[in-house]
Design an enzyme around this catalytic site. Structure first.
Site, PDB file in Angstrom:
ATOM      1  N   THR A 129       0.911  -1.085  -0.012  1.00 37.16           N
ATOM      2  CA  THR A 129       0.010   0.148   0.145  1.00 37.16           C
ATOM      3  C   THR A 129       0.971   1.386   0.018  1.00 37.16           C
ATOM      4  OG1 THR A 129      -0.022  -0.421   2.435  1.00 37.16           O
ATOM      5  CG2 THR A 129      -2.232  -1.190   1.218  1.00 37.16           C
ATOM      6  N   MET A 134      13.926   5.297  22.179  1.00 34.16           N
ATOM      7  CA  MET A 134      14.330   6.423  22.640  1.00 34.16           C
ATOM      8  C   MET A 134      15.717   6.726  22.081  1.00 34.16           C
ATOM      9  SD  MET A 134      12.460   7.919  24.985  1.00 34.16           S
ATOM     10  CE  MET A 134      12.443   8.238  26.734  1.00 34.16           C
ATOM     11  N   ARG A 135      16.242   6.127  20.942  1.00 37.38           N
ATOM     12  CA  ARG A 135      17.334   6.570  20.477  1.00 37.38           C
ATOM     13  C   ARG A 135      17.229   7.578  19.523  1.00 37.38           C
ATOM     14  NH1 ARG A 135      21.398   2.941  21.267  1.00 37.38           N
ATOM     15  NH2 ARG A 135      22.392   3.527  19.431  1.00 37.38           N
ATOM     16  N   SER A 136      17.872   8.691  19.996  1.00 29.02           N
ATOM     17  CA  SER A 136      17.935   9.970  19.107  1.00 29.02           C
ATOM     18  C   SER A 136      19.222   9.952  18.196  1.00 29.02           C
ATOM     19  CB  SER A 136      18.102  11.110  19.911  1.00 29.02           C
ATOM     20  OG  SER A 136      19.309  11.084  21.025  1.00 29.02           O
ATOM     21  N   CYS A 154       7.684   1.684   6.015  1.00 30.94           N
ATOM     22  CA  CYS A 154       6.640   1.918   6.563  1.00 30.94           C
ATOM     23  C   CYS A 154       6.255   3.272   7.362  1.00 30.94           C
ATOM     24  CB  CYS A 154       6.369   0.823   7.520  1.00 30.94           C
ATOM     25  SG  CYS A 154       6.039  -0.704   6.498  1.00 30.94           S
ATOM     26  N   LYS A 190       5.868   6.377   4.835  1.00 26.22           N
ATOM     27  CA  LYS A 190       4.495   6.292   4.060  1.00 26.22           C
ATOM     28  C   LYS A 190       3.380   6.278   4.834  1.00 26.22           C
ATOM     29  CE  LYS A 190       3.708   1.419   3.217  1.00 26.22           C
ATOM     30  NZ  LYS A 190       2.525   1.249   4.033  1.00 26.22           N
ATOM     31  N   LYS A 214      18.198   0.703   8.779  1.00 25.14           N
ATOM     32  CA  LYS A 214      18.357   0.388  10.117  1.00 25.14           C
ATOM     33  C   LYS A 214      19.224  -0.932  10.195  1.00 25.14           C
ATOM     34  CE  LYS A 214      14.316  -2.861  11.265  1.00 25.14           C
ATOM     35  NZ  LYS A 214      13.428  -3.082  12.122  1.00 25.14           N
ATOM     36  N   ARG A 224      15.025   1.510   1.693  1.00 25.60           N
ATOM     37  CA  ARG A 224      13.880   2.643   1.370  1.00 25.60           C
ATOM     38  C   ARG A 224      13.802   3.746   2.531  1.00 25.60           C
ATOM     39  NH1 ARG A 224       9.457  -1.924   0.230  1.00 25.60           N
ATOM     40  NH2 ARG A 224      10.726  -3.023   1.795  1.00 25.60           N
TER      41      ARG A 224
HETATM   42  N1  LIG Z   1       7.475  -4.798   5.849  1.00 17.95           N
HETATM   43  C1  LIG Z   1       6.839  -4.494   6.997  1.00 17.95           C
HETATM   44  O1  LIG Z   1       7.891  -4.613   7.874  1.00 17.95           O
HETATM   45  C2  LIG Z   1       5.602  -4.252   7.386  1.00 17.95           C
HETATM   46  C3  LIG Z   1       4.642  -3.983   6.177  1.00 17.95           C
HETATM   47  N2  LIG Z   1       3.100  -3.882   6.547  1.00 17.95           N
HETATM   48  C4  LIG Z   1       2.333  -3.652   5.541  1.00 17.95           C
HETATM   49  O2  LIG Z   1       1.862  -4.602   4.808  1.00 17.95           O
HETATM   50  C5  LIG Z   1       1.882  -4.529   3.507  1.00 17.95           C
HETATM   51  C6  LIG Z   1       2.724  -5.420   2.758  1.00 17.95           C
HETATM   52  O3  LIG Z   1       3.976  -4.931   2.858  1.00 17.95           O
HETATM   53  P1  LIG Z   1       5.391  -5.718   2.459  1.00 17.95           P
HETATM   54  O4  LIG Z   1       5.039  -7.287   2.629  1.00 17.95           O
HETATM   55  O5  LIG Z   1       6.471  -5.011   3.056  1.00 17.95           O
HETATM   56  O6  LIG Z   1       5.095  -5.359   0.846  1.00 17.95           O
HETATM   57  P2  LIG Z   1       6.365  -6.173  -0.170  1.00 17.95           P
HETATM   58  O7  LIG Z   1       6.409  -5.176  -1.187  1.00 17.95           O
HETATM   59  O8  LIG Z   1       7.536  -6.825   0.589  1.00 17.95           O
HETATM   60  O9  LIG Z   1       5.483  -7.506  -0.540  1.00 17.95           O
HETATM   61  C7  LIG Z   1       4.256  -7.264  -1.346  1.00 17.95           C
HETATM   62  C8  LIG Z   1       4.270  -8.518  -2.378  1.00 17.95           C
HETATM   63  O10 LIG Z   1       3.048  -8.352  -3.248  1.00 17.95           O
HETATM   64  C9  LIG Z   1       3.292  -8.749  -4.730  1.00 17.95           C
HETATM   65  N3  LIG Z   1       2.079  -8.320  -5.307  1.00 17.95           N
HETATM   66  C10 LIG Z   1       1.920  -7.186  -5.984  1.00 17.95           C
HETATM   67  N4  LIG Z   1       0.884  -7.102  -6.509  1.00 17.95           N
HETATM   68  C11 LIG Z   1       0.289  -8.465  -6.504  1.00 17.95           C
HETATM   69  C12 LIG Z   1      -0.981  -8.919  -6.857  1.00 17.95           C
HETATM   70  N5  LIG Z   1      -1.888  -8.103  -7.739  1.00 17.95           N
HETATM   71  N6  LIG Z   1      -1.088 -10.230  -6.721  1.00 17.95           N
HETATM   72  C13 LIG Z   1      -0.328 -11.010  -5.833  1.00 17.95           C
HETATM   73  N7  LIG Z   1       0.775 -10.520  -5.620  1.00 17.95           N
HETATM   74  C14 LIG Z   1       1.284  -9.173  -5.696  1.00 17.95           C
HETATM   75  C15 LIG Z   1       4.516  -8.071  -5.048  1.00 17.95           C
HETATM   76  O11 LIG Z   1       4.873  -8.991  -6.156  1.00 17.95           O
HETATM   77  C16 LIG Z   1       5.362  -8.537  -3.615  1.00 17.95           C
HETATM   78  O12 LIG Z   1       6.169  -9.768  -3.446  1.00 17.95           O
HETATM   79  C17 LIG Z   1       1.810  -3.052   3.352  1.00 17.95           C
HETATM   80  O13 LIG Z   1       0.506  -2.494   3.658  1.00 17.95           O
HETATM   81  C18 LIG Z   1       2.550  -2.460   4.388  1.00 17.95           C
HETATM   82  O14 LIG Z   1       2.315  -1.481   4.988  1.00 17.95           O
HETATM   83  C19 LIG Z   1       2.896  -3.875   7.812  1.00 17.95           C
HETATM   84  C20 LIG Z   1       3.456  -4.337   8.913  1.00 17.95           C
HETATM   85  C21 LIG Z   1       5.161  -4.533   8.744  1.00 17.95           C
HETATM   86  O1  LIG Z   2       4.360  -0.988   9.657  1.00 13.12           O
HETATM   87  C1  LIG Z   2       5.433  -1.361   9.708  1.00 13.12           C
HETATM   88  O2  LIG Z   2       5.994  -1.893   8.457  1.00 13.12           O
HETATM   89  C2  LIG Z   2       6.568  -1.633  10.688  1.00 13.12           C
HETATM   90  O3  LIG Z   2       7.148  -0.253  10.877  1.00 13.12           O
HETATM   91  C3  LIG Z   2       8.163  -0.392  11.987  1.00 13.12           C
HETATM   92  O4  LIG Z   2       8.786  -1.510  11.810  1.00 13.12           O
HETATM   93  P1  LIG Z   2      10.278  -1.149  11.021  1.00 13.12           P
HETATM   94  O5  LIG Z   2       9.913  -0.138   9.801  1.00 13.12           O
HETATM   95  O6  LIG Z   2      11.015  -2.480  10.543  1.00 13.12           O
HETATM   96  O7  LIG Z   2      11.514  -0.489  11.871  1.00 13.12           O
HETATM   97  P2  LIG Z   2      11.830  -0.036  13.326  1.00 13.12           P
HETATM   98  O8  LIG Z   2      12.776  -0.971  14.126  1.00 13.12           O
HETATM   99  O9  LIG Z   2      10.379   0.302  14.002  1.00 13.12           O
HETATM  100  O10 LIG Z   2      12.422   1.150  12.890  1.00 13.12           O
HETATM  101  C4  LIG Z   2      12.057   2.227  12.222  1.00 13.12           C
HETATM  102  C5  LIG Z   2      13.068   3.575  12.012  1.00 13.12           C
HETATM  103  O11 LIG Z   2      12.962   4.213  13.312  1.00 13.12           O
HETATM  104  C6  LIG Z   2      14.597   4.180  13.614  1.00 13.12           C
HETATM  105  N1  LIG Z   2      14.539   4.570  15.269  1.00 13.12           N
HETATM  106  C7  LIG Z   2      13.921   3.546  15.952  1.00 13.12           C
HETATM  107  C8  LIG Z   2      13.962   3.386  17.308  1.00 13.12           C
HETATM  108  C9  LIG Z   2      14.549   4.655  17.997  1.00 13.12           C
HETATM  109  O12 LIG Z   2      14.954   4.504  19.339  1.00 13.12           O
HETATM  110  N2  LIG Z   2      15.341   5.492  17.282  1.00 13.12           N
HETATM  111  C10 LIG Z   2      14.955   5.315  15.757  1.00 13.12           C
HETATM  112  O13 LIG Z   2      15.963   6.177  15.085  1.00 13.12           O
HETATM  113  C11 LIG Z   2      15.334   3.192  13.017  1.00 13.12           C
HETATM  114  O14 LIG Z   2      16.498   3.329  12.939  1.00 13.12           O
HETATM  115  C12 LIG Z   2      14.677   2.844  11.661  1.00 13.12           C
HETATM  116  O15 LIG Z   2      15.026   3.846  10.682  1.00 13.12           O
HETATM  117  C13 LIG Z   2       7.312  -0.621  13.334  1.00 13.12           C
HETATM  118  O16 LIG Z   2       8.406  -0.882  14.467  1.00 13.12           O
HETATM  119  C14 LIG Z   2       6.604  -2.068  13.327  1.00 13.12           C
HETATM  120  O17 LIG Z   2       5.944  -2.168  14.194  1.00 13.12           O
HETATM  121  C15 LIG Z   2       5.577  -1.880  12.127  1.00 13.12           C
HETATM  122  O18 LIG Z   2       4.870  -3.314  11.748  1.00 13.12           O
END
Ligand SMILES: NC(=O)C1=CN([C@@H]2O[C@H](COP(=O)(O)OP(=O)(O)OC[C@H]3O[C@@H](n4cnc5c(N)ncnc54)[C@H](O)[C@@H]3O)[C@@H](O)[C@H]2O)C=CC1
Ligand SMILES: O=C(O)[C@H]1O[C@H](OP(=O)(O)OP(=O)(O)OC[C@H]2O[C@@H](n3ccc(=O)[nH]c3=O)[C@H](O)[C@@H]2O)[C@H](O)[C@@H](O)[C@@H]1O
Length: 429
Positions: A84, A258-260, A268, A271, A327, A334
């Site tokens: 998304t 709390m890491r500045s 994530c 966006k 990180k 990204r």
């Molecule tokens: N990456 C993360 O740490 C987290 C992500 N999210 C949320 O989860 C969602 C997915 O994020 P990610 O897994 O990071 O995305 P991603 O970009 O890593 O994976 C998405 C996958 O969907 C596939 N795809 C695209 N269009 C498609 C279609 N029409 N049919 C089937 N597959 C298709 C892509 O090829 C890709 O492999 C987003 O909304 C994101 O904000 C939530 C929590 C943590």
């Molecule tokens: O929606 C998401 O995709 C995810 O986004 C973050 O997870 P993530 O992006 O993997 O990374 P974090 O560990 O949260 O770190 C995010 C950013 O904050 C920074 N950060 C984090 C902690 C801190 O104390 N200081 C700081 O600068 C990190 O360096 C990094 O750039 C959230 O922590 C997850 O709970 C959530 O599911």
């Protein structure tokens, strides 16, 4: 339970492998044929601790992958784990979700028994019911509530600890329109819900959607607040880490996040905070604090480079950038703050030599003109100054012997022998 997972990226692959591990029969539906082939070969398409073993254990038995949406008909529940992304104006771009919902709806047209569609992607309030559900209904010919149900189950996993975060979460949130739907999700998640430490939140769909944004907005704003306090600490000649360690002892605040320093990046926080700002404006509310959260974050890389410029004339200087990933523990670049640092350095005429243990190849295509080193010491060799952009553990106890001028500006508070340096400046200490 028979589960299909649409989208096999960070979230979809992790959820699929973990649900298979919990005993469910899982199929990933993914447009990328390489990802499908990788999973079916028993390998992980992404690097996450504990993922490869789980895929190797279950591929070909409880875990399969396909490009064909028809596979959903053999399952009871489908999770939508599609991207998304952010549109150019900062708002939420639902085009991929809409395309996925269309394909899913068409595939469900041929299904006889009931089906539950769960949105796991991060989407703004109203998306599941007002965007996804009508598409499913139109494409399948089945009215929602009469054979197809929708639910929202946001995901809170972090990259780098995805498997552990999914299996041992602080909370699980089910947004449903009925208790029957919630019961299906409770059964699916039962081993996770039974463990000590997992709180279950059952709510309506709209609240579940917003809980995810509020969670990320809170964490991003916490880091921005910590950075603002850090900038104030620096102005007073105080150490923000000592100050905030004490502040974090207050239970209401907590010592985590709390890491500045250089601020937040990744796929994530940026966006999601922007989507919430745009969504709030669309609803007629001016999100001033969220605007400031982004503004403070955007200022940190510039502050770091300005601090370095106080000690090193940047025009023509050779500057080492240590760390490129957003990180440590991931090769994801990204919205990495490191890239903003590189942009600011090159804009001021510096020659950048960058090093990261895993992320260089992801940066190279967009930054073909900077130099890359194959070790931190290699990057530091002959450098007129250096900055730390990612707190990789291997940067602790670096040797600065090869530097032309031993000047280090640290954006992440690594462990440094300050006596080995001519100048050591922390961004917020
Ligand atoms: N990456 C993360 O740490 C987290 C992500 N999210 C949320 O989860 C969602 C997915 O994020 P990610 O897994 O990071 O995305 P991603 O970009 O890593 O994976 C998405 C996958 O969907 C596939 N795809 C695209 N269009 C498609 C279609 N029409 N049919 C089937 N597959 C298709 C892509 O090829 C890709 O492999 C987003 O909304 C994101 O904000 C939530 C929590 C943590
Ligand atoms: O929606 C998401 O995709 C995810 O986004 C973050 O997870 P993530 O992006 O993997 O990374 P974090 O560990 O949260 O770190 C995010 C950013 O904050 C920074 N950060 C984090 C902690 C801190 O104390 N200081 C700081 O600068 C990190 O360096 C990094 O750039 C959230 O922590 C997850 O709970 C959530 O599911």
């Amino acid at each position: 339970m028979h589960v299909s997972i649409v989208g096999s990226g960070y979230v979809g692959t992790t959820v699929a492998a973990c649900l298979a591990d919990l005993g469910h029969d899982v199929i990933n539906i993914e447009v990328d044929e390489d990802i499908v082939a990788t999973i079916n070969a028993g390998e992980a398409p992404i690097h996450e601790s504990g993922l490869a073993e789980r895929i190797a254990d279950h591929a070909g038995t409880r875990l399969r992958a396909t490009t064909n949406y028809d596979a959903v008909r053999e399952t009871d529940v489908t999770f939508l784990c599609l991207p998304t992304p952010q549109a150019d104006d900062g708002s939420l771009d639902l085009a991929i979700m809409e395309a996925g919902a269309e394909s899913l709806g068409r595939a469900l047209a041929g299904k006889d028994d009931d089906h539950l569609v769960v949105v796991k992607s991060t989407v703004l309030p109203g998306t599941t019911e007002d965007v996804v559900a009508p598409i499913l209904e139109a494409e399948s010919g089945t009215p929602i509530g009469e054979g197809i149900e929708v639910a929202m189950n946001p995901e809170f996993l972090r990259m780098g600890t995805a498997v552990q975060d999914f299996l041992e979460p602080d909370k699980v949130v089910f947004g449903t329109a009925s208790d029957e739907t919630a019961a299906i999700l409770r059964e699916l998640y039962s081993p996770i819900l039974e463990r000590d430490g997992t709180d279950l939140v059952e709510t309506d769909i709209r609240e579940a959607e917003l809980i995810k944004y509020a969670n990320n907005a809170f964490l991003a704003s916490k880091v921005s607040l910590v950075n603002e306090l850090g900038n104030v600490a620096k102005a007073y000649g105080a150490d923000a880490y000592e100050v905030l360690e004490a502040v974090g002892l207050d239970d209401r605040i907590s010592e985590r996040f709390m890491r500045s320093g250089l601020g937040w990046g990744g796929s994530c926080f940026p966006k999601d905070v922007n989507a919430l700002r745009a969504g709030a404006r669309e609803q007629g509310y001016e999100p001033e604090l969220l605007d400031a959260t982004v503004a403070v974050n955007d200022g940190q890389p510039r502050r770091l480079v300005a601090l370095l410029a106080d000690h090193v004339p940047l025009e023509g200087a050779r500057i080492a950038v240590l760390g490129l990933a957003f990180k440590p523990g991931t090769d994801d670049i990204r919205k990495s703050r490191a890239l903003d640092v590189i942009d600011a350095l090159t804009a001021r005429g510096a020659d950048v030599v960058a090093y990261d243990p895993v992320a260089i190849e992801n940066v190279r295509p967009d930054y073909p003109d900077i130099e890359y080193a194959d070790s931190a010491e290699g990057a530091l060799a002959d450098a007129d100054g250096a900055v730390v952009a990612t707190d990789w553990p291997e940067f602790d106890d670096l040797s600065f012997d090869g530097m032309a001028r031993k000047v280090l500006v640290d954006g992440r508070r690594i462990d440094v022998d300050e006596d080995a340096l001519e100048v050591y400046e922390g961004l917020t200490w």
